[in-house]
Design an enzyme around this catalytic site. Structure first.
Site, PDB file in Angstrom:
ATOM      1  CB  SER A 191      63.641  27.828  12.884  1.00  0.00           C
ATOM      2  OG  SER A 191      64.547  28.324  11.942  1.00  0.00           O
ATOM      3  CG  ASP A 239      73.984  28.449  15.366  1.00  0.00           C
ATOM      4  OD1 ASP A 239      74.750  27.521  15.650  1.00  0.00           O
ATOM      5  OD2 ASP A 239      72.971  28.257  14.651  1.00  0.00           O
ATOM      6  CG  ASN A 293      72.139  30.006   9.329  1.00  0.00           C
ATOM      7  OD1 ASN A 293      70.925  30.063   9.157  1.00  0.00           O
ATOM      8  ND2 ASN A 293      72.671  29.249  10.264  1.00  0.00           N
ATOM      9  CE  LYS A 331      71.641  25.117  15.388  1.00  0.00           C
ATOM     10  NZ  LYS A 331      72.014  25.595  14.056  1.00  0.00           N
ATOM     11  CG  ASP A 372      69.879  31.861  12.423  1.00  0.00           C
ATOM     12  OD1 ASP A 372      70.997  32.390  12.226  1.00  0.00           O
ATOM     13  OD2 ASP A 372      69.733  30.632  12.639  1.00  0.00           O
ATOM     14  CE  LYS A 418      66.703  30.385  14.006  1.00  0.00           C
ATOM     15  NZ  LYS A 418      67.698  29.522  14.710  1.00  0.00           N
ATOM     16  CG  LEU A 419      60.878  35.955  10.714  1.00  0.00           C
ATOM     17  CD1 LEU A 419      60.543  37.387  10.264  1.00  0.00           C
ATOM     18  CD2 LEU A 419      59.833  34.975  10.189  1.00  0.00           C
ATOM     19  CE  LYS A 420      67.435  29.244   9.907  1.00  0.00           C
ATOM     20  NZ  LYS A 420      68.781  29.158  10.522  1.00  0.00           N
ATOM     21  CD  GLU A 424      70.465  31.608  15.747  1.00  0.00           C
ATOM     22  OE1 GLU A 424      69.261  31.811  16.027  1.00  0.00           O
ATOM     23  OE2 GLU A 424      70.938  30.474  15.573  1.00  0.00           O
ATOM     24  N   GLY A 475      68.218  23.751  16.898  1.00  0.00           N
ATOM     25  CA  GLY A 475      67.951  22.483  16.221  1.00  0.00           C
ATOM     26  C   GLY A 475      68.605  22.429  14.860  1.00  0.00           C
TER      27      GLY A 475
HETATM   28  O1  OSB Z   1      71.018  28.010  12.142  1.00  0.00           O
HETATM   29  O2  OSB Z   1      69.565  27.365  13.545  1.00  0.00           O
HETATM   30  C1  OSB Z   1      70.139  27.217  12.447  1.00  0.00           C
HETATM   31  C2  OSB Z   1      68.543  24.237  10.594  1.00  0.00           C
HETATM   32  C3  OSB Z   1      69.628  23.757   9.891  1.00  0.00           C
HETATM   33  C4  OSB Z   1      70.830  24.426   9.997  1.00  0.00           C
HETATM   34  C5  OSB Z   1      70.960  25.561  10.800  1.00  0.00           C
HETATM   35  C6  OSB Z   1      69.874  26.039  11.524  1.00  0.00           C
HETATM   36  C7  OSB Z   1      68.643  25.376  11.387  1.00  0.00           C
HETATM   37  C8  OSB Z   1      67.412  25.814  12.060  1.00  0.00           C
HETATM   38  C9  OSB Z   1      66.377  24.753  12.308  1.00  0.00           C
HETATM   39  O3  OSB Z   1      67.149  26.978  12.313  1.00  0.00           O
HETATM   40  C10 OSB Z   1      65.771  24.798  13.659  1.00  0.00           C
HETATM   41  C11 OSB Z   1      65.011  23.529  13.963  1.00  0.00           C
HETATM   42  O4  OSB Z   1      65.583  22.408  13.914  1.00  0.00           O
HETATM   43  O5  OSB Z   1      63.822  23.650  14.275  1.00  0.00           O
HETATM   44 MG    MG Z   2      71.382  29.500  13.720  1.00  0.00          MG
END
Ligand code: OSB
Ligand code: MG
Length: 371
Positions: A136, A240, A191, A264, A189, A162-164, A215, A292
């Site tokens: 990620s 998520d 969020n 998760k 992703d 996976k790109l934020k 995501e 994660g």
């Molecule tokens: O949305 O997946 C998420 C880390 C902190 C809070 C939310 C997210 C994440 C990650 C980290 O994407 C993934 C990792 O632990 O490798």
């Molecule tokens: Mg996520």
């Protein structure tokens, strides 16, 4: 089996590099570690993924410390023979606080697995010796920096990226990564960062750049918006934050709002619920994978064990130790192996040792509870 002590450590570990998401930047991770001991010398380790601030969900280190110290640990001492199931059942009268509950549930799972001379993976019904993982990648200062960062992860051997993303950091950086790496499997992703009206625009860039999975673009409660995005899309829509328990998964499934499930352990309150959600999703032909929360080796060992069970079909967000921390709490470190995989520890319990020296050096507070 009786518990003789429960220790709660508050630990701070600096991340190897800042991790930026649509909700903020993290430079170091502060979290709680749970250590259980029994009279016959068995132990169990857990980690609470709640962060300093309640940005990803409503829990934080402070709220988790309170519910653990004042409610969940006293409750644990009342159980004559605590198991993960009995603990969760007793704890269910307290609403929410799933990350705090998960920390105890996973520690009890480690303890029970050790008592049965099994690894946590075997204890959960695992069949795999290795799990397929991706990485990620946080928001970067520029698209060029992102392309370079992704390039280094590809050189390390990760085969799924996976790109934020967030409004203003999407089509351009995703397009730049796609042009630089035409064949890489790309997920994004958000969020929950997008307004409901953004669905059309998201679909346009995701399809244009061959994004395999989008995501959680919309708010936790926006099931219909996720369903509308999934309808006829060429990419999977992954939930998520929206799925925290069985009822929320059922609602998402019946609305066709979820075509990939991020499980998760922390968000859903433990390994046992995570396993049930993944099995239920698989029944509805929705594939799952393990997400994660930048856990230390303790939480990651539990996540890897879960990902090795047959209910999980997609690559998980579980990277090697050196992607997160220079100095992890566990030994041996998790290292990326062939074909973008991590090995599932096979020793008793979580299968990795806790490095007491590092734990003590990184500890900011500690409290021991006795019956
Ligand atoms: O949305 O997946 C998420 C880390 C902190 C809070 C939310 C997210 C994440 C990650 C980290 O994407 C993934 C990792 O632990 O490798
Ligand atoms: Mg996520």
């Amino acid at each position: 089996m009786r518990l003789t002590s429960v220790r709660l450590d508050e630990v701070e570990l600096p991340l190897v590099e800042p991790f930026e998401t649509s909700f903020g930047v993290e430079r170091k991770r502060r979290f709680l570690v749970v250590h259980l001991e029994t009279g016959d010398g068995l132990e169990g380790w857990g980690e609470c993924a709640a962060a300093t601030d309640p940005l990803y969900s409503s829990e934080s280190v402070a709220t988790a410390r309170w519910i653990l110290s004042e409610r969940l640990i006293p409750l644990l001492f009342q159980l004559p023979d605590p198991t993960p199931e009995r603990f969760l059942k007793a704890a269910s009268r307290f609403r929410g606080n799933r990350m705090a509950k998960a920390a105890v549930e996973i520690a009890l799972t480690d303890l029970r697995a050790r008592a049965a001379h099994k690894s946590v993976a075997q204890f959960l019904g695992s069949r795999r010796r290795r799990v397929h993982v991706g990485v990620s990648v946080g928001i970067q200062p520029t698209a060029a920096r992102l392309v370079a960062r992704v390039g280094r992860y590809l050189e390390d051997g990760y085969d799924r990226i996976k790109l934020k993303v967030r409004p203003g950091w999407d089509a351009a950086p995703v397009g730049a990564v796609r042009r630089a790496y035409p064949d890489v499997e790309l997920w994004v992703d958000a969020n929950q960062a997008y307004p409901l009206r953004a669905g059309g625009a998201i679909r346009a860039w995701a399809e244009k750049y061959g994004v395999a999975q989008v995501e959680q673009p919309f708010a936790e409660r926006s099931i219909q918006a996720h369903a509308a995005l999934a309808h006829g899309a060429s990419f999977r829509v992954c939930l998520d934050e929206s799925v925290v328990d069985e009822p929320s998964l059922e609602d998402a499934l019946s609305a066709h709002a979820v075509t990939s499930l991020n499980v998760k352990v922390a968000r859903v309150g433990g390994l046992s619920t995570g396993l049930r959600l993944a099995r239920r999703a698989a029944q509805a032909r929705v594939p799952s994978w393990v997400g994660g929360m930048l856990e230390s080796g303790i939480g990651r060992a539990h996540n890897v064990a879960l990902a090795s069970t047959p209910a999980f079909g997609l690559s998980s967000d579980l990277s090697a130790s050196d992607r997160y921390y220079h100095e992890d709490l566990t030994d041996p470190p998790f290292v990326l192996g062939h074909r973008s995989t991590l090995e599932v520890p096979s020793g008793p319990g979580i299968g990795v040792g806790i490095v007491g020296r590092i734990l003590r050096r990184r500890r900011r507070a500690t409290r021991t509870f006795r019956p």
